[in-house]
Enzyme design. Structure first.
Site, PDB file in Angstrom:
ATOM      1  N   ASP A  35       0.359  -1.293   0.179  1.00  0.00           N
ATOM      2  CA  ASP A  35       0.205  -0.297   0.484  1.00  0.00           C
ATOM      3  C   ASP A  35       1.044   1.470   0.156  1.00  0.00           C
ATOM      4  O   ASP A  35       1.684   1.509   0.938  1.00  0.00           O
ATOM      5  CB  ASP A  35      -0.783   0.040   1.206  1.00  0.00           C
ATOM      6  CG  ASP A  35      -1.855   0.373   0.837  1.00  0.00           C
ATOM      7  OD1 ASP A  35      -3.136   0.277   1.059  1.00  0.00           O
ATOM      8  OD2 ASP A  35      -1.774   2.388   1.090  1.00  0.00           O
ATOM      9  N   GLU A 101     -11.744   3.482  -1.755  1.00  0.00           N
ATOM     10  CA  GLU A 101     -11.678   3.946  -2.990  1.00  0.00           C
ATOM     11  C   GLU A 101     -11.483   4.015  -4.185  1.00  0.00           C
ATOM     12  O   GLU A 101     -11.903   4.807  -4.598  1.00  0.00           O
ATOM     13  CB  GLU A 101      -9.990   5.091  -2.148  1.00  0.00           C
ATOM     14  CG  GLU A 101     -10.617   5.603  -0.614  1.00  0.00           C
ATOM     15  CD  GLU A 101      -9.225   5.926   0.257  1.00  0.00           C
ATOM     16  OE1 GLU A 101      -8.517   5.915  -0.499  1.00  0.00           O
ATOM     17  OE2 GLU A 101      -9.501   6.396   1.165  1.00  0.00           O
ATOM     18  N   HIS A 106      -9.730  -5.571  -3.532  1.00  0.00           N
ATOM     19  CA  HIS A 106      -8.604  -5.363  -2.873  1.00  0.00           C
ATOM     20  C   HIS A 106      -9.042  -5.835  -1.546  1.00  0.00           C
ATOM     21  O   HIS A 106     -10.135  -6.014  -0.736  1.00  0.00           O
ATOM     22  CB  HIS A 106      -7.932  -4.286  -2.775  1.00  0.00           C
ATOM     23  CG  HIS A 106      -8.589  -3.492  -2.606  1.00  0.00           C
ATOM     24  ND1 HIS A 106      -9.369  -2.106  -3.244  1.00  0.00           N
ATOM     25  CD2 HIS A 106      -8.422  -2.608  -1.148  1.00  0.00           C
ATOM     26  CE1 HIS A 106      -9.882  -1.630  -2.963  1.00  0.00           C
ATOM     27  NE2 HIS A 106      -9.311  -1.381  -1.250  1.00  0.00           N
TER      28      HIS A 106
HETATM   29  P1  AMP Z   1      -9.872   1.359  -0.565  1.00  0.00           P
HETATM   30  O1  AMP Z   1     -10.029   2.179   1.227  1.00  0.00           O
HETATM   31  O2  AMP Z   1      -9.915  -0.363   0.617  1.00  0.00           O
HETATM   32  O3  AMP Z   1      -9.959   1.439  -1.278  1.00  0.00           O
HETATM   33  O4  AMP Z   1      -8.083   1.036   0.020  1.00  0.00           O
HETATM   34  C1  AMP Z   1      -7.031   1.677  -1.145  1.00  0.00           C
HETATM   35  C2  AMP Z   1      -6.618   1.630  -0.626  1.00  0.00           C
HETATM   36  O5  AMP Z   1      -5.123   1.615  -1.936  1.00  0.00           O
HETATM   37  C3  AMP Z   1      -5.778   2.560   0.369  1.00  0.00           C
HETATM   38  O6  AMP Z   1      -5.349   1.900   1.275  1.00  0.00           O
HETATM   39  C4  AMP Z   1      -4.651   3.413  -0.635  1.00  0.00           C
HETATM   40  O7  AMP Z   1      -3.554   3.584  -0.294  1.00  0.00           O
HETATM   41  C5  AMP Z   1      -4.072   2.480  -1.486  1.00  0.00           C
HETATM   42  N1  AMP Z   1      -3.572   3.328  -3.084  1.00  0.00           N
HETATM   43  C6  AMP Z   1      -4.296   4.174  -3.762  1.00  0.00           C
HETATM   44  N2  AMP Z   1      -3.099   4.074  -4.687  1.00  0.00           N
HETATM   45  C7  AMP Z   1      -2.556   3.533  -4.399  1.00  0.00           C
HETATM   46  C8  AMP Z   1      -0.850   2.922  -5.215  1.00  0.00           C
HETATM   47  N3  AMP Z   1      -0.550   4.077  -7.139  1.00  0.00           N
HETATM   48  N4  AMP Z   1      -0.246   1.595  -4.844  1.00  0.00           N
HETATM   49  C9  AMP Z   1      -0.788   1.375  -3.874  1.00  0.00           C
HETATM   50  N5  AMP Z   1      -1.459   1.903  -3.241  1.00  0.00           N
HETATM   51  C10 AMP Z   1      -2.236   2.403  -3.134  1.00  0.00           C
END
Ligand code: AMP
Length: 123
Positions: A35, A101, A106
């Site tokens: 992450d 988000e 995931h």
């Molecule tokens: P969620 O709120 O469960 O959709 O989590 C999305 C996650 O994706 C968050 O913890 C972000 O920090 C992570 N994230 C967003 N963009 C990236 C990226 N380019 N590489 C790795 N993690 C990411």
């Protein structure tokens, strides 16, 4: 409910190699990467390679091979990251109430420190 997958989401771009990632594990059906904004010493995201929005979508429409491959990848990541013994949390946020988000399924694998209770109880 019918799901529409947005192939412009950031994890779709990672799967197409358009955006870099810090890969931990990859198999035919899953990719795991760190992450970008870790919540704990271990914070890895495990995603299926297919176009699924959420756990609900995935378990309705993915093949058995995809489901097995994805679940096995989660176990592989726990072992590779060394969190199996001390414990970890596997979280998959979905939709508005789940505060998702990125609209590609995931599972967050979080560990490396005591994580406290999962949620504050409302009553
Ligand atoms: P969620 O709120 O469960 O959709 O989590 C999305 C996650 O994706 C968050 O913890 C972000 O920090 C992570 N994230 C967003 N963009 C990236 C990226 N380019 N590489 C790795 N993690 C990411």
């Amino acid at each position: 409910m019918a799901y529409a997958y947005d192939d412009q989401n950031i994890f779709a771009k990672i799967l197409r190699g358009e955006i870099p990632n810090d890969t931990v594990f990859e198999s035919d059906h899953a990719l795991a990467f760190r992450d970008i904004s870790p919540a704990a010493p271990t914070h890895v995201l495990v995603i299926p390679k297919g176009p699924y929005v959420s756990m609900d979508h995935f378990t309705q429409e993915a093949s058995e091979a995809e489901i097995v491959g994805f679940m096995r990848a989660i176990g592989e990541v726990c072992r590779l990251e060394g969190v199996s013994e001390d414990g970890f949390r596997a979280i998959s946020n979905a939709g508005r109430n789940g505060v998702q988000e990125v609209p590609h399924l995931h599972v967050h694998i979080i560990g490396g420190r005591p994580l406290g209770r999962m949620l504050a109880k409302t009553e």
